[in-house]
Design a protein around this motif. Structure first.
Motif, PDB file in Angstrom:
ATOM      1  N   SER A   1       0.845  -1.196   0.000  1.00 14.71           N
ATOM      2  CA  SER A   1       0.000   0.000   0.000  1.00 14.71           C
ATOM      3  C   SER A   1       0.878   1.243   0.000  1.00 14.71           C
ATOM      4  O   SER A   1       1.783   1.383   0.820  1.00 14.71           O
ATOM      5  CB  SER A   1      -0.909   0.007   1.231  1.00 14.71           C
ATOM      6  OG  SER A   1      -1.742  -1.131   1.233  1.00 14.71           O
ATOM      7  N   THR A   2       0.642   2.140  -0.945  1.00 16.28           N
ATOM      8  CA  THR A   2       1.399   3.386  -1.037  1.00 16.28           C
ATOM      9  C   THR A   2       0.438   4.564  -0.976  1.00 16.28           C
ATOM     10  O   THR A   2      -0.738   4.439  -1.362  1.00 16.28           O
ATOM     11  CB  THR A   2       2.209   3.458  -2.347  1.00 16.28           C
ATOM     12  OG1 THR A   2       1.314   3.351  -3.465  1.00 16.28           O
ATOM     13  CG2 THR A   2       3.234   2.339  -2.412  1.00 16.28           C
ATOM     14  N   PHE A   3       0.962   5.695  -0.508  1.00 15.87           N
ATOM     15  CA  PHE A   3       0.105   6.876  -0.423  1.00 15.87           C
ATOM     16  C   PHE A   3       0.943   8.129  -0.652  1.00 15.87           C
ATOM     17  O   PHE A   3       1.917   8.378   0.058  1.00 15.87           O
ATOM     18  CB  PHE A   3      -0.576   6.970   0.943  1.00 15.87           C
ATOM     19  CG  PHE A   3      -1.375   8.225   1.116  1.00 15.87           C
ATOM     20  CD1 PHE A   3      -2.607   8.362   0.486  1.00 15.87           C
ATOM     21  CD2 PHE A   3      -0.883   9.276   1.878  1.00 15.87           C
ATOM     22  CE1 PHE A   3      -3.338   9.533   0.634  1.00 15.87           C
ATOM     23  CE2 PHE A   3      -1.616  10.448   2.024  1.00 15.87           C
ATOM     24  CZ  PHE A   3      -2.850  10.574   1.413  1.00 15.87           C
ATOM     25  N   ILE A   4       0.574   8.886  -1.687  1.00 12.25           N
ATOM     26  CA  ILE A   4       1.083  10.233  -1.907  1.00 12.25           C
ATOM     27  C   ILE A   4      -0.133  11.143  -1.967  1.00 12.25           C
ATOM     28  O   ILE A   4      -1.040  10.925  -2.779  1.00 12.25           O
ATOM     29  CB  ILE A   4       1.905  10.351  -3.204  1.00 12.25           C
ATOM     30  CG1 ILE A   4       3.091   9.397  -3.181  1.00 12.25           C
ATOM     31  CG2 ILE A   4       2.401  11.772  -3.403  1.00 12.25           C
ATOM     32  CD1 ILE A   4       3.955   9.468  -4.419  1.00 12.25           C
ATOM     33  N   SER A   5      -0.179  12.138  -1.124  1.00  9.84           N
ATOM     34  CA  SER A   5      -1.358  12.984  -1.042  1.00  9.84           C
ATOM     35  C   SER A   5      -1.593  13.743  -2.333  1.00  9.84           C
ATOM     36  O   SER A   5      -0.661  14.000  -3.114  1.00  9.84           O
ATOM     37  CB  SER A   5      -1.222  13.968   0.124  1.00  9.84           C
ATOM     38  OG  SER A   5      -0.160  14.873  -0.110  1.00  9.84           O
TER      39      SER A   5
END
Length: 360
Positions: free
Chosen positions: A35-39
């Motif tokens: 799981s990756t997250f870049i706003s």
């Protein structure tokens, strides 16, 4: 201004990579990747940052001509008449389309489309395109696309992933993707290199800064391959260990790849070998300091490899550092592996520089 260009190009490559990695991961099922997250604000700033970073070469050209024809005329002329200016206009247009698509949470297919067109605009503004239009554009575009995909996925997963679950599933598709990108980068890189220098002139190009930086770029790829070997093969059997974090080794690989990016940014601000032959100095035969700094090189001189004892020792030490990168896996921290990578680049570069002789 010329000293600022390599850093803006370096920033441009990072921003493109973040966006490229983000878009690629959108096409990968969630059960096949961590799981990756870049706003969203970060993605939007990356898009705008590309516009700013790619404007730096245009500003340099404007400042060069403003004393001759005035600031306004120089700006209009560079943007409308120069190939780099026209490419920047299209880049801005596609960047704004991408910005809007991200802002409204648009389709991943539209995001990919606008990003590909932005990368094509970068290829259109490259030096190779000015020498051979379509071959240069295609080679530069493919080279840049493959590099941003490889580095982009590494940056997203290594620095913005939330867990290390599904790591074997991630490596199962990323390993062949990275290998394919590397092969494409090598092939397209040879095409680009032959646009700016004649075949068989690689050693002679070391006489000028462009050739030295190109050599450093090529050398820097070697420790990248060492980290890639660790991440693709050695880490497979360690993902189940509680004290092992595979993301740190991906980060290490991405850090060394950023060296390659920086060298590429510096190359964009240097004159290729075919443009500097008339600028060679006619000073006396250079000392080893002059040679290391690419100064006072004799005109029409020829570079040949003639290994010496110091150069052989340096080359052996560089191989030791390269092996220590692999041995550091599970033995020491990843920080030591990064230090060994930098040490390898330095020692093999010095070994090559001390093993050359100049003839007229």
């Amino acid at each position: 201004m010329s000293y600022l260009i390599p850093f803006t190009e370096f920033g441009q490559y990072i921003l493109f990579s973040l966006l490229a990695g983000h878009v690629v991961l959108l096409f990968v099922p969630e059960n096949k990747r961590p799981s990756t997250f870049i706003s969203k604000p970060v993605l939007l700033l990356c898009t705008l940052g590309i516009i700013v970073c790619t404007f730096a070469p245009i500003l340099q050209a404007v400042l060069y001509y403003k004393n001759r024809i005035g600031l306004l005329s120089a700006t209009v002329s560079v943007i409308t008449s120069f190939q780099i200016g026209r490419a920047w206009i299209f880049l801005c247009l596609f960047s704004m389309f991408l910005w809007v698509t991200i802002y409204v949470n648009g389709s991943k297919f539209f995001r990919a489309q606008w990003l590909l067109l932005m990368i094509f605009a970068i290829g259109n503004a490259g030096h190779a395109a000015s020498l051979a239009f379509w071959p240069g554009i295609l080679a530069h575009t493919i080279h840049f696309l493959a590099m941003t995909i490889w580095v982009g996925v590494l940056l997203n997963v290594g620095w913005f992933s939330r867990d290390r679950d599904k790591w074997p599933d991630f490596l199962r598709w990323f390993s062949p993707l990275a290998m394919g990108c590397f092969i494409i980068i090598v092939i397209s890189g040879f095409f680009l290199m032959f646009f700016v220098m004649k075949s068989g002139q690689y050693l002679n190009s070391w006489q000028v800064p462009y050739g030295r930086i190109l050599l450093l770029k090529h050398i820097s790829i070697i420790p990248v391959l060492a980290f890639a070997f660790i991440n693709r093969f050695l880490s497979k059997n360690s993902t189940n260990l509680s004290n092992f974090n595979p993301r740190t080794w991906l980060r290490a690989e991405s850090i060394i790849l950023l060296i390659v990016f920086f060298c590429t940014g510096v190359l964009g601000n240097l004159s290729p070998p075919h443009e500097v032959s008339s600028g060679f100095s006619t000073a006396a035969k250079p000392t080893w300091i002059d040679w290391l700094l690419a100064k006072n090189i004799l005109p029409f001189s020829k570079v040949e490899l003639a290994p010496t004892v110091p150069s052989a020792i340096l080359m052996l030490i560089s191989l030791l550092f390269l092996s220590l990168i692999l041995l550091s896996f599970k033995k020491t921290s990843v920080a030591f592996a990064i230090v060994f990578a930098f040490s390898f680049i330095l020692t093999i570069y010095l070994g090559l520089m001390f093993s050359v002789t100049i003839t007229i």
